[in-house]
Design a protein around this motif. Sequence first.
Motif, PDB file in Angstrom:
ATOM      1  N   TYR A 189     -34.290  23.753  25.941  1.00  0.00           N
ATOM      2  CA  TYR A 189     -32.922  24.228  25.731  1.00  0.00           C
ATOM      3  C   TYR A 189     -31.871  23.227  26.173  1.00  0.00           C
ATOM      4  CZ  TYR A 189     -32.604  25.095  30.760  1.00  0.00           C
ATOM      5  OH  TYR A 189     -32.590  24.932  32.117  1.00  0.00           O
ATOM      6  N   ASP A 190     -32.217  22.331  27.102  1.00  0.00           N
ATOM      7  CA  ASP A 190     -31.218  21.401  27.625  1.00  0.00           C
ATOM      8  C   ASP A 190     -31.356  20.009  27.020  1.00  0.00           C
ATOM      9  OD1 ASP A 190     -33.634  20.895  28.818  1.00  0.00           O
ATOM     10  OD2 ASP A 190     -32.928  21.164  30.870  1.00  0.00           O
ATOM     11  N   TYR A 191     -32.021  19.907  25.851  1.00  0.00           N
ATOM     12  CA  TYR A 191     -32.132  18.612  25.197  1.00  0.00           C
ATOM     13  C   TYR A 191     -30.750  18.136  24.736  1.00  0.00           C
ATOM     14  CZ  TYR A 191     -33.532  14.989  21.929  1.00  0.00           C
ATOM     15  OH  TYR A 191     -33.662  13.798  21.274  1.00  0.00           O
ATOM     16  N   TYR A 192     -30.485  16.825  24.888  1.00  0.00           N
ATOM     17  CA  TYR A 192     -29.164  16.278  24.605  1.00  0.00           C
ATOM     18  C   TYR A 192     -29.036  15.732  23.181  1.00  0.00           C
ATOM     19  CZ  TYR A 192     -27.808  16.483  29.520  1.00  0.00           C
ATOM     20  OH  TYR A 192     -27.485  16.916  30.783  1.00  0.00           O
ATOM     21  N   GLY A 193     -30.122  15.753  22.410  1.00  0.00           N
ATOM     22  CA  GLY A 193     -30.075  15.177  21.084  1.00  0.00           C
ATOM     23  C   GLY A 193     -29.452  16.103  20.055  1.00  0.00           C
ATOM     24  N   ASP A 194     -29.540  15.701  18.778  1.00  0.00           N
ATOM     25  CA  ASP A 194     -28.946  16.526  17.724  1.00  0.00           C
ATOM     26  C   ASP A 194     -30.031  16.982  16.760  1.00  0.00           C
ATOM     27  OD1 ASP A 194     -29.484  14.369  15.983  1.00  0.00           O
ATOM     28  OD2 ASP A 194     -27.537  13.473  16.442  1.00  0.00           O
ATOM     29  N   LEU A 195     -29.617  17.740  15.740  1.00  0.00           N
ATOM     30  CA  LEU A 195     -30.572  18.363  14.819  1.00  0.00           C
ATOM     31  C   LEU A 195     -31.340  17.330  13.998  1.00  0.00           C
ATOM     32  CD1 LEU A 195     -28.446  21.380  13.536  1.00  0.00           C
ATOM     33  CD2 LEU A 195     -30.172  21.349  15.346  1.00  0.00           C
ATOM     34  N   ARG A 196     -30.790  16.137  13.834  1.00  0.00           N
ATOM     35  CA  ARG A 196     -31.497  15.107  13.077  1.00  0.00           C
ATOM     36  C   ARG A 196     -32.790  14.685  13.762  1.00  0.00           C
ATOM     37  NH1 ARG A 196     -26.692  10.911  12.312  1.00  0.00           N
ATOM     38  NH2 ARG A 196     -26.410  11.581  14.480  1.00  0.00           N
ATOM     39  N   THR A 197     -32.874  14.913  15.055  1.00  0.00           N
ATOM     40  CA  THR A 197     -34.114  14.619  15.775  1.00  0.00           C
ATOM     41  C   THR A 197     -35.270  15.398  15.171  1.00  0.00           C
ATOM     42  OG1 THR A 197     -32.944  14.181  17.844  1.00  0.00           O
ATOM     43  CG2 THR A 197     -35.261  14.766  18.007  1.00  0.00           C
ATOM     44  N   VAL A 198     -35.034  16.671  14.823  1.00  0.00           N
ATOM     45  CA  VAL A 198     -36.077  17.496  14.212  1.00  0.00           C
ATOM     46  C   VAL A 198     -36.478  16.909  12.862  1.00  0.00           C
ATOM     47  CG1 VAL A 198     -36.671  19.778  13.326  1.00  0.00           C
ATOM     48  CG2 VAL A 198     -35.279  19.564  15.396  1.00  0.00           C
ATOM     49  N   ASP A 199     -35.492  16.561  12.036  1.00  0.00           N
ATOM     50  CA  ASP A 199     -35.783  16.006  10.714  1.00  0.00           C
ATOM     51  C   ASP A 199     -36.608  14.724  10.827  1.00  0.00           C
ATOM     52  OD1 ASP A 199     -34.263  18.052   9.600  1.00  0.00           O
ATOM     53  OD2 ASP A 199     -32.430  16.861   9.630  1.00  0.00           O
ATOM     54  N   THR A 200     -36.233  13.869  11.761  1.00  0.00           N
ATOM     55  CA  THR A 200     -36.947  12.603  11.949  1.00  0.00           C
ATOM     56  C   THR A 200     -38.410  12.846  12.298  1.00  0.00           C
ATOM     57  OG1 THR A 200     -34.955  11.451  12.689  1.00  0.00           O
ATOM     58  CG2 THR A 200     -37.070  10.501  13.327  1.00  0.00           C
ATOM     59  N   HIS A 201     -38.658  13.754  13.229  1.00  0.00           N
ATOM     60  CA  HIS A 201     -40.033  14.023  13.644  1.00  0.00           C
ATOM     61  C   HIS A 201     -40.830  14.705  12.538  1.00  0.00           C
ATOM     62  CE1 HIS A 201     -38.686  12.919  17.658  1.00  0.00           C
ATOM     63  NE2 HIS A 201     -39.945  12.922  18.035  1.00  0.00           N
ATOM     64  N   VAL A 202     -40.203  15.619  11.811  1.00  0.00           N
ATOM     65  CA  VAL A 202     -40.899  16.273  10.698  1.00  0.00           C
ATOM     66  C   VAL A 202     -41.301  15.247   9.646  1.00  0.00           C
ATOM     67  CG1 VAL A 202     -40.608  17.821   8.724  1.00  0.00           C
ATOM     68  CG2 VAL A 202     -39.922  18.568  11.007  1.00  0.00           C
ATOM     69  N   ASN A 203     -40.394  14.342   9.297  1.00  0.00           N
ATOM     70  CA  ASN A 203     -40.690  13.335   8.280  1.00  0.00           C
ATOM     71  C   ASN A 203     -41.829  12.427   8.706  1.00  0.00           C
ATOM     72  OD1 ASN A 203     -38.685  14.276   6.561  1.00  0.00           O
ATOM     73  ND2 ASN A 203     -37.123  12.888   7.358  1.00  0.00           N
ATOM     74  N   ARG A 204     -41.810  11.994   9.956  1.00  0.00           N
ATOM     75  CA  ARG A 204     -42.885  11.137  10.454  1.00  0.00           C
ATOM     76  C   ARG A 204     -44.212  11.885  10.500  1.00  0.00           C
ATOM     77  NH1 ARG A 204     -43.105   5.897  10.699  1.00  0.00           N
ATOM     78  NH2 ARG A 204     -44.294   5.958  12.635  1.00  0.00           N
ATOM     79  N   LEU A 205     -44.151  13.139  10.901  1.00  0.00           N
ATOM     80  CA  LEU A 205     -45.354  13.967  10.971  1.00  0.00           C
ATOM     81  C   LEU A 205     -45.951  14.166   9.576  1.00  0.00           C
ATOM     82  CD1 LEU A 205     -47.153  15.510  12.909  1.00  0.00           C
ATOM     83  CD2 LEU A 205     -45.510  17.400  12.849  1.00  0.00           C
ATOM     84  N   ARG A 206     -45.110  14.449   8.615  1.00  0.00           N
ATOM     85  CA  ARG A 206     -45.585  14.607   7.239  1.00  0.00           C
ATOM     86  C   ARG A 206     -46.280  13.341   6.742  1.00  0.00           C
ATOM     87  NH1 ARG A 206     -40.105  17.215   4.632  1.00  0.00           N
ATOM     88  NH2 ARG A 206     -40.691  19.419   4.734  1.00  0.00           N
ATOM     89  N   GLU A 207     -45.669  12.192   7.008  1.00  0.00           N
ATOM     90  CA  GLU A 207     -46.249  10.928   6.559  1.00  0.00           C
ATOM     91  C   GLU A 207     -47.636  10.713   7.146  1.00  0.00           C
ATOM     92  OE1 GLU A 207     -43.593   7.801   7.553  1.00  0.00           O
ATOM     93  OE2 GLU A 207     -41.964   8.507   6.260  1.00  0.00           O
ATOM     94  N   LYS A 208     -47.774  10.982   8.438  1.00  0.00           N
ATOM     95  CA  LYS A 208     -49.061  10.749   9.103  1.00  0.00           C
ATOM     96  C   LYS A 208     -50.131  11.711   8.603  1.00  0.00           C
ATOM     97  CE  LYS A 208     -47.173   8.773  13.359  1.00  0.00           C
ATOM     98  NZ  LYS A 208     -47.093   8.873  14.853  1.00  0.00           N
ATOM     99  N   LEU A 209     -49.767  12.974   8.384  1.00  0.00           N
ATOM    100  CA  LEU A 209     -50.733  13.956   7.894  1.00  0.00           C
ATOM    101  C   LEU A 209     -51.124  13.660   6.454  1.00  0.00           C
ATOM    102  CD1 LEU A 209     -49.123  17.215   9.375  1.00  0.00           C
ATOM    103  CD2 LEU A 209     -51.025  15.902  10.321  1.00  0.00           C
ATOM    104  N   ALA A 210     -50.148  13.271   5.639  1.00  0.00           N
ATOM    105  CA  ALA A 210     -50.406  13.030   4.216  1.00  0.00           C
ATOM    106  C   ALA A 210     -51.292  11.812   3.987  1.00  0.00           C
ATOM    107  CB  ALA A 210     -49.087  12.861   3.467  1.00  0.00           C
ATOM    108  N   LYS A 211     -51.297  10.878   4.926  1.00  0.00           N
ATOM    109  CA  LYS A 211     -52.132   9.684   4.771  1.00  0.00           C
ATOM    110  C   LYS A 211     -53.618  10.026   4.753  1.00  0.00           C
ATOM    111  CE  LYS A 211     -49.079   6.129   6.682  1.00  0.00           C
ATOM    112  NZ  LYS A 211     -48.858   5.171   7.802  1.00  0.00           N
ATOM    113  N   ILE A 212     -53.982  11.167   5.337  1.00  0.00           N
ATOM    114  CA  ILE A 212     -55.398  11.539   5.422  1.00  0.00           C
ATOM    115  C   ILE A 212     -55.889  12.158   4.115  1.00  0.00           C
ATOM    116  CG2 ILE A 212     -57.122  12.830   6.696  1.00  0.00           C
ATOM    117  CD1 ILE A 212     -55.779  10.647   8.326  1.00  0.00           C
ATOM    118  N   ASN A 213     -55.159  13.173   3.629  1.00  0.00           N
ATOM    119  CA  ASN A 213     -55.641  13.849   2.420  1.00  0.00           C
ATOM    120  C   ASN A 213     -54.540  14.224   1.427  1.00  0.00           C
ATOM    121  OD1 ASN A 213     -54.373  15.919   3.720  1.00  0.00           O
ATOM    122  ND2 ASN A 213     -56.191  17.203   3.988  1.00  0.00           N
ATOM    123  N   GLY A 214     -53.356  13.663   1.600  1.00  0.00           N
ATOM    124  CA  GLY A 214     -52.279  13.903   0.654  1.00  0.00           C
ATOM    125  C   GLY A 214     -51.476  15.167   0.897  1.00  0.00           C
ATOM    126  N   LYS A 215     -51.864  15.981   1.898  1.00  0.00           N
ATOM    127  CA  LYS A 215     -51.150  17.217   2.188  1.00  0.00           C
ATOM    128  C   LYS A 215     -50.091  16.984   3.255  1.00  0.00           C
ATOM    129  CE  LYS A 215     -55.125  20.220   1.229  1.00  0.00           C
ATOM    130  NZ  LYS A 215     -55.985  21.289   1.800  1.00  0.00           N
TER     131      LYS A 215
END
Length: 240
Positions: A189-215
């Motif tokens: 709750y006391d994180y100082y960042g902004d909502l783009r932090t979530v988008d950045t992590h989601v995008n990176r997470l998607r890339e890493k997961l998709a490299k294995i089987n495309g999902k």
Amino acid sequence: MMRKKILVVDDEKKIRDVLGLYLKNEGFEMDQASDGQQALEMIKGNNYDLIILDLMLPGLDGWEVCRNVRQTSSVPVIMLTARGDEFDRVLGLELGADDYIVKPFSPREVVARVKAVLRRTETSLKLNIRSKQKIKYADMTIDPDAREVVINGKQVALTPKEFDLLYYLAQSPGRAYTREQLLESVWGYDYYGDLRTVDTHVNRLREKLAKINGKRYIETVWGVGYKFEAKNDGFKQHSN
């Protein structure tokens, strides 16, 4: 109670000394390193509770230090950057930094951030993991004890925050979370960042997961946020 031990890595002695003074006044133990190589050597020989890491270091820079640390440790890292450049902040978060502070800064702000990150770390299991159950799909296993994600027999290399985000979403497949909810639950709750932090992590997470089987597994819910989706894979939770 043992005092928390912090490593401050910065090539400017004045900054190290000032931060050391404020941290010690707040009851922390503090070590100093003036470059990246010295920092890595000190990290190997000590159990630090948190690292304050300048990005622009001589020789081995802060990004490389963070990358090395994250290969073996989930110790919290707060990055210091002399620029307000979004690229610096995003790259630092992608490499696994827990927070960032732009120079010039107030030493009191740094101490406040340190306390906030340590609070989040100490309560991370309560915030991020409602149960310590292993989650299994047809092609994916998420193990919170080992902090490992395996897809089709291949381990996926994730930063600590990427793992927390994936596990949190995967506990409730199909449920949509807003970015605000994810910031509060995964970052604290006391994180100082902004909502783009979530988008950045989601995008990176998607890339890493998709490299294995495309999902991608994490889907965008327009006007809301994100949800975990494993279509027709069969969701199971297993107690350890």
